[in-house]
Motif scaffolding. Structure first.
Motif, PDB file in Angstrom:
ATOM      1  N   LEU A   1      -0.137  62.441 -16.244  1.00  0.00           N
ATOM      2  CA  LEU A   1       1.107  62.075 -16.897  1.00  0.00           C
ATOM      3  C   LEU A   1       1.131  60.558 -17.048  1.00  0.00           C
ATOM      4  O   LEU A   1       0.993  59.832 -16.057  1.00  0.00           O
ATOM      5  CB  LEU A   1       2.307  62.532 -16.062  1.00  0.00           C
ATOM      6  CG  LEU A   1       2.375  64.029 -15.753  1.00  0.00           C
ATOM      7  CD1 LEU A   1       3.462  64.315 -14.727  1.00  0.00           C
ATOM      8  CD2 LEU A   1       2.629  64.829 -17.021  1.00  0.00           C
TER       9      LEU A   1
ATOM     10  N   ALA B   1       1.287  64.029 -21.594  1.00  0.00           N
ATOM     11  CA  ALA B   1       0.753  64.922 -20.573  1.00  0.00           C
ATOM     12  C   ALA B   1      -0.573  65.508 -21.017  1.00  0.00           C
ATOM     13  O   ALA B   1      -0.786  65.792 -22.192  1.00  0.00           O
ATOM     14  CB  ALA B   1       1.739  66.046 -20.292  1.00  0.00           C
TER      15      ALA B   1
ATOM     16  N   MET C   1       9.848  69.925 -17.236  1.00  0.00           N
ATOM     17  CA  MET C   1       9.500  68.517 -17.107  1.00  0.00           C
ATOM     18  C   MET C   1      10.749  67.739 -16.732  1.00  0.00           C
ATOM     19  O   MET C   1      11.877  68.164 -17.000  1.00  0.00           O
ATOM     20  CB  MET C   1       8.938  67.973 -18.416  1.00  0.00           C
ATOM     21  CG  MET C   1       7.650  68.627 -18.886  1.00  0.00           C
ATOM     22  SD  MET C   1       6.245  68.282 -17.808  1.00  0.00           S
ATOM     23  CE  MET C   1       6.067  66.509 -18.009  1.00  0.00           C
TER      24      MET C   1
ATOM     25  N   ARG D   1      11.426  67.294 -25.585  1.00  0.00           N
ATOM     26  CA  ARG D   1       9.999  67.513 -25.461  1.00  0.00           C
ATOM     27  C   ARG D   1       9.426  67.944 -26.796  1.00  0.00           C
ATOM     28  O   ARG D   1      10.103  68.631 -27.572  1.00  0.00           O
ATOM     29  CB  ARG D   1       9.699  68.553 -24.374  1.00  0.00           C
ATOM     30  CG  ARG D   1      10.249  69.939 -24.659  1.00  0.00           C
ATOM     31  CD  ARG D   1      10.193  70.842 -23.421  1.00  0.00           C
ATOM     32  NE  ARG D   1       8.822  71.008 -22.948  1.00  0.00           N
ATOM     33  CZ  ARG D   1       8.515  71.450 -21.731  1.00  0.00           C
ATOM     34  NH1 ARG D   1       9.468  71.768 -20.878  1.00  0.00           N
ATOM     35  NH2 ARG D   1       7.247  71.582 -21.381  1.00  0.00           N
TER      36      ARG D   1
ATOM     37  N   LEU E   1       6.806  64.232 -23.512  1.00  0.00           N
ATOM     38  CA  LEU E   1       8.189  64.287 -23.040  1.00  0.00           C
ATOM     39  C   LEU E   1       8.844  62.963 -23.380  1.00  0.00           C
ATOM     40  O   LEU E   1       8.200  61.906 -23.309  1.00  0.00           O
ATOM     41  CB  LEU E   1       8.199  64.495 -21.527  1.00  0.00           C
ATOM     42  CG  LEU E   1       9.556  64.511 -20.834  1.00  0.00           C
ATOM     43  CD1 LEU E   1      10.300  65.817 -21.159  1.00  0.00           C
ATOM     44  CD2 LEU E   1       9.382  64.362 -19.325  1.00  0.00           C
TER      45      LEU E   1
ATOM     46  N   CYS F   1       7.818  60.159 -14.869  1.00  0.00           N
ATOM     47  CA  CYS F   1       7.730  61.465 -15.489  1.00  0.00           C
ATOM     48  C   CYS F   1       7.199  62.454 -14.440  1.00  0.00           C
ATOM     49  O   CYS F   1       6.336  62.085 -13.621  1.00  0.00           O
ATOM     50  CB  CYS F   1       6.766  61.357 -16.672  1.00  0.00           C
ATOM     51  SG  CYS F   1       6.307  62.892 -17.467  1.00  0.00           S
TER      52      CYS F   1
ATOM     53  N   ARG G   1       6.136  66.775 -13.671  1.00  0.00           N
ATOM     54  CA  ARG G   1       5.923  68.125 -14.177  1.00  0.00           C
ATOM     55  C   ARG G   1       6.476  69.134 -13.187  1.00  0.00           C
ATOM     56  O   ARG G   1       6.214  69.033 -11.975  1.00  0.00           O
ATOM     57  CB  ARG G   1       4.443  68.401 -14.407  1.00  0.00           C
ATOM     58  CG  ARG G   1       4.196  69.705 -15.150  1.00  0.00           C
ATOM     59  CD  ARG G   1       2.757  70.112 -15.152  1.00  0.00           C
ATOM     60  NE  ARG G   1       2.330  70.605 -13.849  1.00  0.00           N
ATOM     61  CZ  ARG G   1       1.345  71.472 -13.653  1.00  0.00           C
ATOM     62  NH1 ARG G   1       0.677  71.927 -14.699  1.00  0.00           N
ATOM     63  NH2 ARG G   1       0.999  71.861 -12.445  1.00  0.00           N
TER      64      ARG G   1
END
Length: 120
Positions: A4, A24, A34, A71, A78, A95, A97
């Motif tokens: 990321l 990503a 996310m 997204r 994102l 960020c 996940r």
């Protein structure tokens, strides 16, 4: 392995706007929730906004009405659009996940962060 990479941070005056991006790779992006976290100096990391694999969203009360998470599954990216920024929004933004398609399942992978500084 999930990677990321955040971008878009910077210095902005109060009332200004920024858009953060998170690219990503390494997994099927669309399958997972996310989120965006932030951590200010001397404070704990907090969840700012999240989006599920079905595009349900969550916002912290402190950013509701000012921030928008989105997204683009085709681009594995994102976003966090931040408007009406305040000095208290100053932090490193990360960020993350999700561990599943739902953001209530927690987050297990993180980017390196991007600094956002809002001057008064």
């Amino acid at each position: 392995q999930v990677q990321l990479v955040e971008s878009g941070g910077g210095l902005v005056q109060a009332g200004g706007s920024l858009r953060l991006s998170c690219a990503a790779s390494g997994s099927i992006f669309s399958n997972n929730a996310m989120g965006w976290y932030r951590q200010a100096p001397g404070k704990e990391r907090e969840l700012v906004a999240a989006i599920s694999s079905r595009n349900s969203t969550y916002y912290a009360d402190s950013v509701k009405g000012r921030f928008t998470i989105s997204r683009d599954n085709a681009k594995n990216t994102l976003y966090l659009r931040m408007n009406s920024l305040k000095p208290e929004d100053t932090a490193i933004y990360y960020c993350a996940r999700g561990n599943s398609g739902s953001y209530v399942g927690g987050f297990g992978s993180w980017g390196q962060g991007t600094q956002v500084t809002v001057s008064s």
